[in-house]
Design a protein around this motif. Structure first.
Motif, short mmCIF file in Angstrom:
data_model
loop_
_atom_site.label_atom_id
_atom_site.label_comp_id
_atom_site.label_asym_id
_atom_site.label_seq_id
_atom_site.Cartn_x
_atom_site.Cartn_y
_atom_site.Cartn_z
N ILE A 341 0.80 -1.18 -0.11
CA ILE A 341 -0.20 -0.07 -0.01
C ILE A 341 0.96 1.17 -0.08
O ILE A 341 1.94 1.26 0.84
N GLY A 342 0.56 2.13 -0.85
CA GLY A 342 1.28 3.49 -0.99
C GLY A 342 0.56 4.69 -1.44
O GLY A 342 -0.85 4.50 -1.53
N LEU A 343 0.92 5.70 -1.52
CA LEU A 343 0.34 6.79 -2.22
C LEU A 343 0.07 6.74 -3.76
O LEU A 343 0.93 6.06 -4.56
N HIS A 344 -1.23 7.31 -3.79
CA HIS A 344 -1.66 7.12 -5.43
C HIS A 344 -0.64 7.46 -6.57
O HIS A 344 -0.68 6.89 -7.55
N GLU A 345 0.18 8.74 -5.93
CA GLU A 345 0.90 9.38 -6.97
C GLU A 345 2.40 8.47 -7.48
O GLU A 345 3.16 8.87 -8.19
N TRP A 346 2.26 7.14 -6.80
CA TRP A 346 3.41 6.45 -7.08
C TRP A 346 3.50 5.84 -8.73
O TRP A 346 2.71 5.96 -9.36
N ASP A 347 4.82 5.37 -8.93
CA ASP A 347 5.11 4.84 -10.11
C ASP A 347 5.18 3.38 -10.02
O ASP A 347 5.83 2.70 -9.43
N PHE A 348 3.81 3.02 -10.24
CA PHE A 348 3.45 1.29 -9.78
C PHE A 348 4.41 0.59 -10.69
O PHE A 348 4.88 -0.44 -9.90
N ALA A 349 4.71 0.59 -11.75
CA ALA A 349 5.51 -0.30 -12.55
C ALA A 349 6.90 -0.47 -11.91
O ALA A 349 7.38 -1.66 -11.80
N ALA A 350 7.48 0.69 -11.15
CA ALA A 350 8.67 0.68 -10.52
C ALA A 350 8.55 -0.09 -9.33
O ALA A 350 9.41 -0.84 -9.01
N VAL A 351 7.69 0.17 -8.43
CA VAL A 351 7.45 -0.37 -7.15
C VAL A 351 7.12 -2.02 -7.20
O VAL A 351 7.89 -2.84 -6.96
N VAL A 352 6.39 -2.40 -8.43
CA VAL A 352 6.06 -3.78 -8.58
C VAL A 352 7.47 -4.33 -8.91
O VAL A 352 7.80 -5.56 -8.40
N ASP A 353 8.05 -3.72 -9.99
CA ASP A 353 9.35 -4.49 -10.39
C ASP A 353 10.58 -4.55 -9.31
O ASP A 353 11.10 -5.52 -9.04
N ALA A 354 10.46 -3.42 -8.26
CA ALA A 354 11.35 -3.68 -7.20
C ALA A 354 11.13 -4.70 -6.13
O ALA A 354 12.06 -5.21 -5.66
N VAL A 355 9.58 -4.78 -5.86
CA VAL A 355 9.53 -5.83 -4.92
C VAL A 355 9.52 -7.28 -5.37
O VAL A 355 10.06 -8.26 -4.87
N GLU A 356 9.26 -7.38 -6.95
CA GLU A 356 9.61 -8.58 -7.49
C GLU A 356 11.06 -9.03 -7.54
O GLU A 356 11.52 -10.18 -7.60
N LYS A 357 11.89 -8.05 -7.83
CA LYS A 357 13.24 -8.24 -7.95
C LYS A 357 13.94 -8.61 -6.38
O LYS A 357 14.81 -9.31 -6.23
#
Ligand SMILES: Nc1nc2c(ncn2[C@@H]2O[C@H](COP(=O)(O)OP(=O)(O)OP(=O)(O)O)[C@@H](O)[C@H]2O)c(=O)[nH]1
Length: 359
Positions: A341-357
Protein backbone atom coordinates in the motif's frame (compact mmCIF):
# COMPACT_ATOMS: atom_id res chain seq x y z
CA UNK A 1 -39.52 -8.90 25.59
CA UNK A 2 -37.41 -5.88 24.84
CA UNK A 3 -33.85 -7.02 24.28
CA UNK A 4 -30.92 -4.88 25.32
CA UNK A 5 -28.93 -3.29 22.53
CA UNK A 6 -25.75 -5.14 21.65
CA UNK A 7 -22.66 -2.99 22.23
CA UNK A 8 -20.33 -2.56 19.24
CA UNK A 9 -16.77 -1.29 19.49
CA UNK A 10 -15.21 0.38 16.45
CA UNK A 11 -11.44 -0.02 16.26
CA UNK A 12 -9.84 2.44 13.89
CA UNK A 13 -6.37 3.89 13.33
CA UNK A 14 -3.93 4.37 10.46
CA UNK A 15 -2.33 1.52 8.50
CA UNK A 16 -0.21 -0.66 10.73
CA UNK A 17 -1.01 1.14 14.01
CA UNK A 18 -1.75 -2.18 15.71
CA UNK A 19 -5.53 -2.68 15.37
CA UNK A 20 -5.33 -6.41 14.60
CA UNK A 21 -2.75 -6.92 17.35
CA UNK A 22 -5.01 -5.23 19.90
CA UNK A 23 -8.01 -7.32 18.82
CA UNK A 24 -5.99 -10.54 18.96
CA UNK A 25 -4.95 -9.65 22.50
CA UNK A 26 -8.46 -8.68 23.50
CA UNK A 27 -9.89 -12.01 22.28
CA UNK A 28 -7.47 -13.80 24.58
CA UNK A 29 -8.61 -11.91 27.68
CA UNK A 30 -12.27 -11.14 27.02
CA UNK A 31 -13.44 -13.61 29.69
CA UNK A 32 -16.52 -15.58 28.64
CA UNK A 33 -17.81 -12.86 26.30
CA UNK A 34 -18.96 -14.15 22.92
CA UNK A 35 -17.48 -11.73 20.37
CA UNK A 36 -18.44 -11.25 16.72
CA UNK A 37 -15.80 -9.56 14.59
CA UNK A 38 -16.34 -7.54 11.43
CA UNK A 39 -13.07 -6.85 9.65
CA UNK A 40 -12.43 -4.50 6.78
CA UNK A 41 -9.08 -4.26 5.09
CA UNK A 42 -7.54 -2.15 2.35
CA UNK A 43 -6.02 -4.44 -0.25
CA UNK A 44 -7.69 -7.68 -1.24
CA UNK A 45 -5.52 -10.25 0.47
CA UNK A 46 -7.44 -10.62 3.76
CA UNK A 47 -4.33 -10.83 5.96
CA UNK A 48 -6.01 -9.51 9.13
CA UNK A 49 -8.84 -12.06 8.96
CA UNK A 50 -6.30 -14.84 8.44
CA UNK A 51 -4.20 -13.66 11.39
CA UNK A 52 -7.25 -13.47 13.67
CA UNK A 53 -8.60 -16.85 12.58
CA UNK A 54 -5.13 -18.22 13.23
CA UNK A 55 -5.32 -17.29 16.92
CA UNK A 56 -8.07 -19.87 17.57
CA UNK A 57 -9.98 -18.08 20.36
CA UNK A 58 -13.00 -20.10 21.67
CA UNK A 59 -15.09 -17.00 22.25
CA UNK A 60 -14.71 -15.97 18.59
CA UNK A 61 -14.65 -18.86 16.14
CA UNK A 62 -14.13 -18.66 12.37
CA UNK A 63 -17.92 -18.30 11.95
CA UNK A 64 -17.87 -15.22 14.12
CA UNK A 65 -15.29 -13.47 11.93
CA UNK A 66 -16.87 -11.65 9.01
CA UNK A 67 -14.65 -10.01 6.40
CA UNK A 68 -15.87 -7.05 4.36
CA UNK A 69 -13.81 -7.10 1.23
CA UNK A 70 -15.64 -4.83 -1.21
CA UNK A 71 -13.59 -1.73 -0.59
CA UNK A 72 -13.18 0.60 2.33
CA UNK A 73 -15.92 0.37 4.94
CA UNK A 74 -16.63 4.11 5.05
CA UNK A 75 -17.53 4.13 1.35
CA UNK A 76 -19.57 0.93 1.37
CA UNK A 77 -21.63 1.49 4.51
CA UNK A 78 -25.00 1.14 2.79
CA UNK A 79 -24.11 -1.70 0.44
CA UNK A 80 -21.91 -3.79 2.61
CA UNK A 81 -21.77 -2.87 6.29
CA UNK A 82 -25.48 -2.38 7.02
CA UNK A 83 -26.63 -5.64 5.32
CA UNK A 84 -23.81 -7.52 7.07
CA UNK A 85 -24.87 -6.11 10.41
CA UNK A 86 -28.51 -7.01 9.71
CA UNK A 87 -27.55 -10.60 8.92
CA UNK A 88 -25.44 -10.79 12.05
CA UNK A 89 -28.35 -9.56 14.15
CA UNK A 90 -30.68 -12.18 12.62
CA UNK A 91 -28.50 -15.03 13.87
CA UNK A 92 -30.02 -17.32 16.49
CA UNK A 93 -27.07 -16.91 18.80
CA UNK A 94 -26.61 -13.22 19.59
CA UNK A 95 -23.05 -12.13 20.30
CA UNK A 96 -22.42 -10.38 23.63
CA UNK A 97 -20.30 -7.79 21.87
CA UNK A 98 -19.48 -6.83 18.29
CA UNK A 99 -16.02 -5.54 17.37
CA UNK A 100 -15.46 -3.81 14.05
CA UNK A 101 -11.95 -3.27 12.72
CA UNK A 102 -11.91 -0.57 10.04
CA UNK A 103 -9.33 -0.44 7.34
CA UNK A 104 -6.38 1.81 8.14
CA UNK A 105 -7.63 4.31 5.56
CA UNK A 106 -11.24 4.50 6.71
CA UNK A 107 -12.97 7.53 8.12
CA UNK A 108 -14.85 6.21 11.13
CA UNK A 109 -17.55 8.91 10.88
CA UNK A 110 -19.79 7.33 8.19
CA UNK A 111 -19.58 3.98 9.96
CA UNK A 112 -20.60 5.41 13.32
CA UNK A 113 -23.40 7.40 11.63
CA UNK A 114 -24.79 4.13 10.22
CA UNK A 115 -25.71 3.13 13.76
CA UNK A 116 -28.43 5.79 13.54
CA UNK A 117 -30.18 3.92 10.72
CA UNK A 118 -33.67 2.91 11.91
CA UNK A 119 -33.16 -0.81 11.59
CA UNK A 120 -29.79 -0.75 13.34
CA UNK A 121 -30.42 1.87 16.00
CA UNK A 122 -32.96 -0.19 17.86
CA UNK A 123 -30.71 -3.23 18.15
CA UNK A 124 -27.08 -2.09 18.48
CA UNK A 125 -25.21 0.88 19.91
CA UNK A 126 -21.62 2.03 19.54
CA UNK A 127 -20.00 1.16 22.85
CA UNK A 128 -17.00 3.24 21.87
CA UNK A 129 -14.68 4.28 19.07
CA UNK A 130 -11.14 3.22 19.83
CA UNK A 131 -8.46 4.95 17.77
CA UNK A 132 -5.11 3.18 17.73
CA UNK A 133 -2.04 5.34 17.22
CA UNK A 134 1.40 4.20 16.08
CA UNK A 135 3.31 6.34 18.58
CA UNK A 136 6.64 5.70 16.86
CA UNK A 137 5.26 6.92 13.53
CA UNK A 138 3.86 10.06 15.16
CA UNK A 139 7.21 10.73 16.84
CA UNK A 140 8.93 10.31 13.47
CA UNK A 141 6.69 13.03 12.01
CA UNK A 142 4.75 10.66 9.72
CA UNK A 143 1.51 12.63 10.05
CA UNK A 144 2.93 16.12 10.40
CA UNK A 145 2.71 17.99 7.16
CA UNK A 146 5.26 20.62 6.34
CA UNK A 147 2.79 23.51 6.49
CA UNK A 148 5.36 26.16 5.54
CA UNK A 149 6.18 24.28 2.35
CA UNK A 150 2.50 23.81 1.46
CA UNK A 151 1.75 27.48 2.16
CA UNK A 152 4.61 28.52 -0.10
CA UNK A 153 3.28 26.25 -2.85
CA UNK A 154 -0.20 27.71 -2.41
CA UNK A 155 1.17 31.21 -2.86
CA UNK A 156 2.39 30.17 -6.28
CA UNK A 157 -0.74 28.27 -7.21
CA UNK A 158 -3.89 29.51 -5.49
CA UNK A 159 -5.98 26.58 -6.73
CA UNK A 160 -3.84 24.14 -4.83
CA UNK A 161 -5.81 22.26 -2.24
CA UNK A 162 -3.15 20.12 -0.83
CA UNK A 163 -3.56 19.19 2.79
CA UNK A 164 -1.63 16.04 3.45
CA UNK A 165 -3.95 13.04 3.08
CA UNK A 166 -2.11 11.31 5.90
CA UNK A 167 -2.47 14.22 8.25
CA UNK A 168 -6.18 14.72 7.57
CA UNK A 169 -6.99 11.07 7.96
CA UNK A 170 -4.98 10.89 11.17
CA UNK A 171 -6.90 13.85 12.61
CA UNK A 172 -10.28 12.53 11.43
CA UNK A 173 -9.63 9.22 13.15
CA UNK A 174 -8.56 10.99 16.36
CA UNK A 175 -11.57 13.33 16.23
CA UNK A 176 -13.98 10.40 16.29
CA UNK A 177 -12.41 8.63 19.30
CA UNK A 178 -13.81 7.84 22.71
CA UNK A 179 -10.56 6.12 23.64
CA UNK A 180 -7.16 6.70 22.05
CA UNK A 181 -4.57 3.96 22.45
CA UNK A 182 -1.03 5.25 22.09
CA UNK A 183 0.43 1.96 20.94
CA UNK A 184 4.06 0.93 20.29
CA UNK A 185 5.37 2.86 23.28
CA UNK A 186 8.08 0.18 23.53
CA UNK A 187 9.77 1.99 20.63
CA UNK A 188 10.02 5.34 22.47
CA UNK A 189 11.49 6.73 25.67
CA UNK A 190 9.54 8.74 28.26
CA UNK A 191 10.25 12.05 26.58
CA UNK A 192 9.16 10.70 23.19
CA UNK A 193 5.91 9.39 24.64
CA UNK A 194 5.18 12.75 26.31
CA UNK A 195 5.74 14.51 22.98
CA UNK A 196 3.33 12.12 21.22
CA UNK A 197 0.73 12.67 23.94
CA UNK A 198 0.85 16.40 23.50
CA UNK A 199 0.84 16.20 19.69
CA UNK A 200 -2.23 13.94 19.74
CA UNK A 201 -4.04 16.09 22.30
CA UNK A 202 -3.21 19.21 20.27
CA UNK A 203 -4.93 17.86 17.17
CA UNK A 204 -8.39 17.39 18.66
CA UNK A 205 -10.99 19.57 20.35
CA UNK A 206 -12.71 16.78 22.21
CA UNK A 207 -11.08 15.14 25.22
CA UNK A 208 -11.19 11.36 24.84
CA UNK A 209 -9.31 9.12 27.27
CA UNK A 210 -5.69 8.36 26.32
CA UNK A 211 -4.01 5.10 27.30
CA UNK A 212 -0.53 3.86 26.45
CA UNK A 213 0.16 0.33 25.22
CA UNK A 214 2.97 -1.86 24.01
CA UNK A 215 2.37 -4.76 21.67
CA UNK A 216 -1.32 -4.01 21.65
CA UNK A 217 -1.73 -5.05 25.27
CA UNK A 218 -4.85 -3.24 26.42
CA UNK A 219 -7.01 -5.17 28.91
CA UNK A 220 -10.44 -6.10 27.49
CA UNK A 221 -11.99 -4.35 30.46
CA UNK A 222 -10.49 -1.06 29.26
CA UNK A 223 -11.46 -1.55 25.61
CA UNK A 224 -14.95 -2.93 26.00
CA UNK A 225 -17.77 -1.48 28.06
CA UNK A 226 -17.09 2.22 27.50
CA UNK A 227 -20.86 2.76 27.17
CA UNK A 228 -20.30 5.86 25.01
CA UNK A 229 -23.29 5.64 22.65
CA UNK A 230 -21.07 7.46 20.12
CA UNK A 231 -23.69 7.48 17.34
CA UNK A 232 -25.69 10.04 19.31
CA UNK A 233 -22.67 12.35 19.42
CA UNK A 234 -21.63 12.12 15.76
CA UNK A 235 -22.38 15.83 15.15
CA UNK A 236 -19.44 16.72 17.39
CA UNK A 237 -16.96 14.53 15.54
CA UNK A 238 -17.04 15.81 11.99
CA UNK A 239 -14.27 14.94 9.55
CA UNK A 240 -12.33 17.53 7.50
CA UNK A 241 -14.37 16.42 4.50
CA UNK A 242 -17.70 17.06 6.22
CA UNK A 243 -16.56 20.42 7.56
CA UNK A 244 -15.40 21.48 4.09
CA UNK A 245 -18.77 20.59 2.63
CA UNK A 246 -20.55 22.59 5.29
CA UNK A 247 -18.29 25.57 4.72
CA UNK A 248 -18.89 25.36 0.96
CA UNK A 249 -22.66 25.26 1.48
CA UNK A 250 -22.56 28.16 3.90
CA UNK A 251 -20.60 30.32 1.47
CA UNK A 252 -22.81 29.27 -1.48
CA UNK A 253 -19.83 27.75 -3.33
CA UNK A 254 -20.17 24.65 -5.42
CA UNK A 255 -18.38 21.47 -4.53
CA UNK A 256 -16.21 21.39 -7.57
CA UNK A 257 -13.11 22.68 -5.90
CA UNK A 258 -13.32 20.21 -3.03
CA UNK A 259 -10.88 17.42 -3.15
CA UNK A 260 -12.11 13.87 -3.13
CA UNK A 261 -12.52 11.49 -0.33
CA UNK A 262 -9.20 10.80 1.36
CA UNK A 263 -8.32 7.30 0.35
CA UNK A 264 -8.55 8.07 -3.33
CA UNK A 265 -5.06 9.23 -2.57
CA UNK A 266 -3.92 5.72 -1.65
CA UNK A 267 -3.48 2.65 -3.75
CA UNK A 268 -2.77 -1.00 -3.11
CA UNK A 269 -1.81 -3.99 -5.14
CA UNK A 270 -1.36 -7.68 -4.40
CA UNK A 271 1.58 -9.69 -5.70
CA UNK A 272 2.34 -13.36 -6.01
CA UNK A 273 6.03 -14.14 -5.76
CA UNK A 274 8.16 -17.29 -5.90
CA UNK A 275 9.08 -19.23 -2.75
CA UNK A 276 11.71 -17.45 -0.65
CA UNK A 277 14.54 -19.65 0.56
CA UNK A 278 16.39 -17.00 2.57
CA UNK A 279 13.77 -14.86 4.39
CA UNK A 280 16.34 -12.80 6.31
CA UNK A 281 18.01 -11.66 3.10
CA UNK A 282 14.59 -11.05 1.51
CA UNK A 283 13.59 -8.81 4.43
CA UNK A 284 16.77 -6.77 4.06
CA UNK A 285 16.13 -6.27 0.34
CA UNK A 286 12.51 -5.39 1.04
CA UNK A 287 13.61 -2.77 3.54
CA UNK A 288 15.63 -1.01 0.84
CA UNK A 289 12.67 -1.12 -1.57
CA UNK A 290 10.29 0.23 1.09
CA UNK A 291 12.62 3.11 1.83
CA UNK A 292 13.34 3.90 -1.80
CA UNK A 293 9.63 4.01 -2.76
CA UNK A 294 8.05 5.20 0.48
CA UNK A 295 5.83 2.13 0.77
CA UNK A 296 3.41 2.78 3.65
CA UNK A 297 2.43 -0.78 4.43
CA UNK A 298 3.32 -4.24 3.17
CA UNK A 299 2.03 -7.51 4.54
CA UNK A 300 1.36 -11.07 3.57
CA UNK A 301 2.57 -14.64 3.68
CA UNK A 302 5.78 -16.23 2.49
CA UNK A 303 6.43 -19.78 1.37
CA UNK A 304 9.79 -20.82 2.78
CA UNK A 305 10.86 -24.12 1.17
CA UNK A 306 11.49 -26.87 3.70
CA UNK A 307 9.48 -25.14 6.46
CA UNK A 308 6.14 -26.66 7.46
CA UNK A 309 4.89 -23.29 8.75
CA UNK A 310 3.68 -20.22 6.89
CA UNK A 311 5.80 -17.09 7.41
CA UNK A 312 3.87 -13.84 8.05
CA UNK A 313 5.60 -10.64 6.92
CA UNK A 314 4.41 -7.32 8.37
CA UNK A 315 6.04 -4.06 7.35
CA UNK A 316 4.95 -0.66 8.62
CA UNK A 317 7.21 1.82 6.89
CA UNK A 318 10.66 0.26 7.05
CA UNK A 319 10.01 -1.59 10.33
CA UNK A 320 9.53 -5.23 9.36
CA UNK A 321 8.35 -8.10 11.58
CA UNK A 322 8.26 -11.72 10.52
CA UNK A 323 6.94 -14.77 12.33
CA UNK A 324 5.69 -18.25 11.49
CA UNK A 325 1.99 -18.30 12.41
CA UNK A 326 0.65 -21.74 11.52
CA UNK A 327 1.46 -24.83 9.45
CA UNK A 328 0.32 -24.77 5.83
CA UNK A 329 -2.92 -26.75 5.86
CA UNK A 330 -3.35 -30.01 3.96
CA UNK A 331 -4.51 -29.14 0.46
CA UNK A 332 -3.61 -25.47 0.88
CA UNK A 333 -1.47 -24.06 -1.89
CA UNK A 334 1.88 -22.91 -0.53
CA UNK A 335 2.65 -19.56 -2.05
CA UNK A 336 4.15 -16.16 -1.36
CA UNK A 337 1.50 -13.41 -1.48
CA UNK A 338 2.03 -9.82 -0.46
CA UNK A 339 -0.15 -6.73 -0.42
CA UNK A 340 1.57 -3.38 -0.83
CA UNK A 341 0.00 0.00 0.00
CA UNK A 342 1.29 3.44 -0.92
CA UNK A 343 0.28 6.84 -2.21
CA UNK A 344 -1.66 7.13 -5.43
CA UNK A 345 1.01 9.23 -7.10
CA UNK A 346 3.34 6.22 -7.12
CA UNK A 347 5.17 4.92 -10.15
CA UNK A 348 3.50 1.51 -9.91
CA UNK A 349 5.52 -0.30 -12.49
CA UNK A 350 8.71 0.66 -10.67
CA UNK A 351 7.40 -0.47 -7.27
CA UNK A 352 6.14 -3.81 -8.58
CA UNK A 353 9.41 -4.36 -10.36
CA UNK A 354 11.44 -3.54 -7.25
CA UNK A 355 9.41 -5.86 -4.97
CA UNK A 356 9.61 -8.66 -7.54
CA UNK A 357 13.36 -8.25 -7.82
CA UNK A 358 13.69 -8.45 -4.00
CA UNK A 359 12.21 -11.97 -4.08
N1 LIG B 1 7.13 -2.70 18.31
C1 LIG B 1 5.79 -2.83 18.29
N2 LIG B 1 5.21 -3.40 17.22
C2 LIG B 1 3.87 -3.53 17.24
C3 LIG B 1 3.07 -3.10 18.33
N3 LIG B 1 1.77 -3.35 18.04
C4 LIG B 1 1.76 -3.91 16.81
N4 LIG B 1 3.01 -4.03 16.33
C5 LIG B 1 3.44 -4.57 15.02
O1 LIG B 1 3.00 -3.65 14.02
C6 LIG B 1 2.65 -4.36 12.83
C7 LIG B 1 1.25 -3.99 12.40
O2 LIG B 1 0.33 -4.44 13.38
P1 LIG B 1 -1.19 -4.74 13.03
O3 LIG B 1 -1.85 -5.11 14.30
O4 LIG B 1 -1.28 -5.70 11.91
O5 LIG B 1 -1.67 -3.32 12.54
P2 LIG B 1 -3.08 -2.92 11.90
O6 LIG B 1 -3.42 -1.59 12.44
O7 LIG B 1 -4.07 -4.01 12.10
O8 LIG B 1 -2.69 -2.83 10.34
P3 LIG B 1 -3.66 -2.59 9.06
O9 LIG B 1 -4.86 -3.47 9.27
O10 LIG B 1 -2.82 -2.99 7.90
O11 LIG B 1 -3.99 -1.16 9.05
C8 LIG B 1 2.82 -5.84 13.16
O12 LIG B 1 4.07 -6.24 12.72
C9 LIG B 1 2.74 -5.87 14.68
O13 LIG B 1 3.46 -6.95 15.23
C10 LIG B 1 3.72 -2.49 19.46
O14 LIG B 1 3.11 -2.05 20.43
N5 LIG B 1 5.08 -2.40 19.37
Amino acid sequence: MLQQKIPATVITGFLGAGKTTIIRNMLMNAGGKKIALIINEFGDLGVDGEVLKGCGADNCTEDDIIELTNGCICCTVADDFVPTMQRLLERDERPDHIVIETSGLALPQPLVAAFNWPDIRTRVTVDGVVTVVDSAAVAAGRFADDHDRVDAMREQDASLDHDSPLEELFEDQLTCADLIVLNKTDLLDGEGIAAVRSEVAGRINRRPTLVEARNGEVPAIVLLGLGAGSEADIENRKSHHELEHEAAHASGEGHDHLHHHDHDEFESFALRLPAISDPAAFVERLRSVIEAHDILRLKGFVDVPGKPMRLVVQAVGSRIDTYFDRPWAAGEKRETRLVVIGLHEWDFAAVVDAVEKAA
